[in-house]
Design a protein around this motif. Sequence first.
Motif, PDB file in Angstrom:
ATOM      1  N   THR A 202       0.803  -1.283  -0.088  1.00 49.84           N
ATOM      2  CA  THR A 202       0.189  -0.106  -0.032  1.00 49.84           C
ATOM      3  C   THR A 202       0.829   1.577   0.115  1.00 49.84           C
ATOM      4  OG1 THR A 202      -1.459  -0.970   1.170  1.00 49.84           O
ATOM      5  CG2 THR A 202      -1.560   1.805   1.083  1.00 49.84           C
ATOM      6  N   ALA A 203       2.094   1.286   0.441  1.00 50.95           N
ATOM      7  CA  ALA A 203       2.483   2.537   0.663  1.00 50.95           C
ATOM      8  C   ALA A 203       3.592   2.653  -0.180  1.00 50.95           C
ATOM      9  CB  ALA A 203       4.086   2.617   1.925  1.00 50.95           C
ATOM     10  N   LEU A 204       4.034   1.425  -1.090  1.00 50.95           N
ATOM     11  CA  LEU A 204       4.418   1.584  -1.881  1.00 50.95           C
ATOM     12  C   LEU A 204       3.797   2.241  -3.316  1.00 50.95           C
ATOM     13  CD1 LEU A 204       7.091  -1.593  -2.280  1.00 50.95           C
ATOM     14  CD2 LEU A 204       7.318   0.781  -2.625  1.00 50.95           C
ATOM     15  N   VAL A 205       2.683   1.810  -3.487  1.00 55.43           N
ATOM     16  CA  VAL A 205       1.043   2.600  -4.559  1.00 55.43           C
ATOM     17  C   VAL A 205       0.948   3.715  -3.589  1.00 55.43           C
ATOM     18  CG1 VAL A 205      -1.495   2.029  -4.731  1.00 55.43           C
ATOM     19  CG2 VAL A 205       0.131  -0.073  -5.094  1.00 55.43           C
ATOM     20  N   ALA A 206       1.349   4.113  -2.834  1.00 53.89           N
ATOM     21  CA  ALA A 206       0.697   5.150  -2.463  1.00 53.89           C
ATOM     22  C   ALA A 206       1.508   6.816  -2.660  1.00 53.89           C
ATOM     23  CB  ALA A 206       0.420   5.683  -1.119  1.00 53.89           C
TER      24      ALA A 206
END
Length: 73
Positions: free
Chosen positions: A30-34
């Motif tokens: 989720t952090a990478l996509v964000a």
Amino acid sequence: MSSLSAPSAVPAAIPTAVSGSRAALWLIGTALVALAVYYFVGVDQGAVSVFGNDMHVHEFVHDARHFLGFPCH
């Protein structure tokens, strides 16, 4: 006497157990996509883009940048 019956009870939600490593993978993903979304909307300037001097990404998110308060010109 009323013909309406009492509402039936709604079953409670059952929590799903997730292991710590699986939760960490979801958090990292989720952090990478964000961060990728943040880069494309807020940082990518087209001419100084990581992906060359192609203005397609900049123009695609141009209105979203202004809506979110990112200056671009």
